[in-house]
Structure formats: C-alpha cells, structure tokens
Design a protein around this motif. Sequence first.
Motif, PDB file in Angstrom:
ATOM      1  N   MET A 179       0.825  -1.200   0.000  1.00  0.00           N
ATOM      2  CA  MET A 179       0.000   0.000   0.000  1.00  0.00           C
ATOM      3  C   MET A 179       0.863   1.256   0.000  1.00  0.00           C
ATOM      4  O   MET A 179       0.528   2.247  -0.658  1.00  0.00           O
ATOM      5  CB  MET A 179      -0.915  -0.016   1.233  1.00  0.00           C
ATOM      6  CG  MET A 179      -2.103   0.927   1.130  1.00  0.00           C
ATOM      7  SD  MET A 179      -3.228   0.483  -0.209  1.00  0.00           S
ATOM      8  CE  MET A 179      -3.868  -1.075   0.410  1.00  0.00           C
ATOM      9  N   ALA A 180       1.978   1.218   0.716  1.00  0.00           N
ATOM     10  CA  ALA A 180       2.881   2.367   0.762  1.00  0.00           C
ATOM     11  C   ALA A 180       3.452   2.666  -0.623  1.00  0.00           C
ATOM     12  O   ALA A 180       3.552   3.828  -1.033  1.00  0.00           O
ATOM     13  CB  ALA A 180       4.014   2.104   1.754  1.00  0.00           C
ATOM     14  N   VAL A 181       3.818   1.613  -1.364  1.00  0.00           N
ATOM     15  CA  VAL A 181       4.350   1.799  -2.715  1.00  0.00           C
ATOM     16  C   VAL A 181       3.253   2.315  -3.647  1.00  0.00           C
ATOM     17  O   VAL A 181       3.481   3.204  -4.476  1.00  0.00           O
ATOM     18  CB  VAL A 181       4.935   0.480  -3.263  1.00  0.00           C
ATOM     19  CG1 VAL A 181       5.366   0.651  -4.720  1.00  0.00           C
ATOM     20  CG2 VAL A 181       6.110   0.036  -2.404  1.00  0.00           C
ATOM     21  N   ALA A 182       2.057   1.772  -3.509  1.00  0.00           N
ATOM     22  CA  ALA A 182       0.933   2.208  -4.346  1.00  0.00           C
ATOM     23  C   ALA A 182       0.665   3.698  -4.165  1.00  0.00           C
ATOM     24  O   ALA A 182       0.376   4.417  -5.130  1.00  0.00           O
ATOM     25  CB  ALA A 182      -0.315   1.397  -4.008  1.00  0.00           C
ATOM     26  N   LYS A 183       0.783   4.181  -2.935  1.00  0.00           N
ATOM     27  CA  LYS A 183       0.553   5.599  -2.671  1.00  0.00           C
ATOM     28  C   LYS A 183       1.626   6.458  -3.336  1.00  0.00           C
ATOM     29  O   LYS A 183       1.353   7.585  -3.772  1.00  0.00           O
ATOM     30  CB  LYS A 183       0.517   5.857  -1.159  1.00  0.00           C
ATOM     31  CG  LYS A 183      -0.740   5.307  -0.489  1.00  0.00           C
ATOM     32  CD  LYS A 183      -0.722   5.512   1.014  1.00  0.00           C
ATOM     33  CE  LYS A 183      -1.997   4.961   1.656  1.00  0.00           C
ATOM     34  NZ  LYS A 183      -1.989   5.096   3.132  1.00  0.00           N
ATOM     35  N   ARG A 184       2.837   5.928  -3.405  1.00  0.00           N
ATOM     36  CA  ARG A 184       3.905   6.661  -4.089  1.00  0.00           C
ATOM     37  C   ARG A 184       3.636   6.716  -5.598  1.00  0.00           C
ATOM     38  O   ARG A 184       4.029   7.662  -6.271  1.00  0.00           O
ATOM     39  CB  ARG A 184       5.258   5.997  -3.833  1.00  0.00           C
ATOM     40  CG  ARG A 184       5.851   6.360  -2.487  1.00  0.00           C
ATOM     41  CD  ARG A 184       7.255   5.809  -2.320  1.00  0.00           C
ATOM     42  NE  ARG A 184       7.894   6.445  -1.179  1.00  0.00           N
ATOM     43  CZ  ARG A 184       8.597   7.562  -1.218  1.00  0.00           C
ATOM     44  NH1 ARG A 184       8.739   8.190  -2.365  1.00  0.00           N
ATOM     45  NH2 ARG A 184       9.143   8.079  -0.146  1.00  0.00           N
ATOM     46  N   CYS A 185       2.977   5.673  -6.111  1.00  0.00           N
ATOM     47  CA  CYS A 185       2.658   5.634  -7.535  1.00  0.00           C
ATOM     48  C   CYS A 185       1.512   6.577  -7.894  1.00  0.00           C
ATOM     49  O   CYS A 185       1.342   6.941  -9.060  1.00  0.00           O
ATOM     50  CB  CYS A 185       2.273   4.210  -7.952  1.00  0.00           C
ATOM     51  SG  CYS A 185       3.624   3.019  -7.866  1.00  0.00           S
ATOM     52  N   PHE A 186       0.732   6.965  -6.887  1.00  0.00           N
ATOM     53  CA  PHE A 186      -0.456   7.796  -7.115  1.00  0.00           C
ATOM     54  C   PHE A 186      -0.091   9.103  -7.820  1.00  0.00           C
ATOM     55  O   PHE A 186      -0.696   9.481  -8.822  1.00  0.00           O
ATOM     56  CB  PHE A 186      -1.139   8.095  -5.773  1.00  0.00           C
ATOM     57  CG  PHE A 186      -2.375   8.938  -5.895  1.00  0.00           C
ATOM     58  CD1 PHE A 186      -3.607   8.359  -6.170  1.00  0.00           C
ATOM     59  CD2 PHE A 186      -2.314  10.325  -5.752  1.00  0.00           C
ATOM     60  CE1 PHE A 186      -4.751   9.131  -6.284  1.00  0.00           C
ATOM     61  CE2 PHE A 186      -3.443  11.099  -5.872  1.00  0.00           C
ATOM     62  CZ  PHE A 186      -4.665  10.507  -6.137  1.00  0.00           C
ATOM     63  N   VAL A 187       0.909   9.798  -7.298  1.00  0.00           N
ATOM     64  CA  VAL A 187       1.318  11.076  -7.874  1.00  0.00           C
ATOM     65  C   VAL A 187       1.823  10.893  -9.296  1.00  0.00           C
ATOM     66  O   VAL A 187       1.490  11.670 -10.202  1.00  0.00           O
ATOM     67  CB  VAL A 187       2.407  11.737  -7.007  1.00  0.00           C
ATOM     68  CG1 VAL A 187       2.898  13.025  -7.666  1.00  0.00           C
ATOM     69  CG2 VAL A 187       1.869  12.030  -5.619  1.00  0.00           C
TER      70      VAL A 187
END
Length: 266
Positions: free
Chosen positions: A195-203
């Motif tokens: 989930m932490a990596v996915a949030k970084r991919c959001f931007v």
Amino acid sequence: MKYFGGCDVGSTYTKCVILDENGKIAADCTLRSKINPTESAELALQTAVEKVPGLKSGKDLAYLIGTGYGRNKVPFADENISEISCHAMGVHVTDPTVKAIIDIGGQDVKGIAIAPDGTVKNFAMNDKCAAGTGRFYEAMAHAFEMTLPEFSALSLTAKNTIPITAQCTVFAESEVISLVGEGKPMDEIAAGIQMAVAKRCFVMAKKAGATDSITLTGGCAKNQGLKKAIEHVLKLKVIELKTDPQLMGALGAAEYARQKGLAEVK
C-alpha cells in the motif's frame, strides 16, 4: 529476413528483444545486470542473437538501439533512445488501447502518458529516493527472508493492513524489522508495504494523466500484491500486458530500430 534489436541496460536487469521485419518477437532474454554495463549489454545481446537462426552477433542486426541507464554502452548500437520513450512504444505495440504507464525500475518510478502514435505525451519521474522501486522491494523481501514472489503472495492473504509510515528505504526496512519483532502479522505488514508503494505511484499516475486505466512495466509489474494495492489506491483498472512487462523497454527500442531500419531501406 532482416532482424532488429533493442537492448535495455537497467540498473538491476538487462533485457534484449529481437524483432523480425513484421514486428514479431524472434528472441528475447533477461539477465541480472553486472557492474559493467557494457558487459551486461554484450551478454544479453549475444544470448538473444544466438536464439535466431542465421545470426551470430549483434553486428548481424540490421539496426540496433540501446536504452536504459546504460544505453550509451550497448556495443554495435546504431543509436540510443531514452527508456521513457521505449517503454511507451513497447506498451503501444503490445496493447494500443493502453494510454498510461507506471514503470517501476530498479532505482526510480515513472509515470508515462502515451500519445496515439506510441510516442510520449507526458511523463513524471521520481528518482530522488529508492523507496517504491525494485531495490526497495528487494530490501523488504530480504527483511522477510523471502523471495519476491513469496513476498507478493503473502501480501495477498492479508485481511487487514498495517501502515508503513517511513518514506525512506533504510528506515522502512528498520520499521518492518521492528514490527516483525513485535509479533505483528507478517501478511498484514506485507500488505502495508504494498500500500505504501501504491501511494507513491499515485502522484506519478496523476501526472501522467491516467483516468480510467493504467498498466505496469518493469519487473515489479509481476507483483500481484502491488497490482491489487494500486487498483485500490488509484481507483484505476490495471491492465495486464500479454507480453512480459519487464521487456517493454527493450521491445520499444527494438520497434524503433525496426521502423528506422525499414525507413532507411526505402
């Protein structure tokens, strides 16, 4: 029959794709990169070439393009093109319906928007920190004493998620080790990492203009736990490519080589 090659020298893996005149993949290979990028390129290129009858070395290719961080070190290359352009073209020839990419490399994360002709419409890149990259996943799997596929499978079994708050690979690894030491559920920690990596991919995805769907390229694209997390965070459908997503840079380079090589003949 003439053949055209693309060699993607990445920080973690080196990939090579050879196409025939019709754009069909004649051979490909993926090898762990060595410290010397020239040596990596030579080995990948020779491995792929030997799979094609009639070819003996990279010199026998009608046109060859290098890409990746070591693109200037590819022997016999006629020119080099950035990996951003090559990933866009590789995805375009694989699935023309895809308009946005998240490319998770060994050392950076890129968001890429694809124009109708396969060129780059827009892109954003995070290369300031290794968090969320292939190196980050290797560190996390090491902390779990697992392989990357085992780590991905573990995260998919979690019913809850333990948030990982650290933004740095080193600190995140320490945080994970502490959570494991406290006896927290391993699957929930793994899900938190995804989930932490996915949030970084959001931007990156938003800057690339992703609206309804996106695809993943790079070795991390095979991480089903990450795919699930990205779909949850971005609220986008993740399209799985039929061709190995780790080959997209090399495939795009080979397609550019094919286009340029055939244009020279005309």
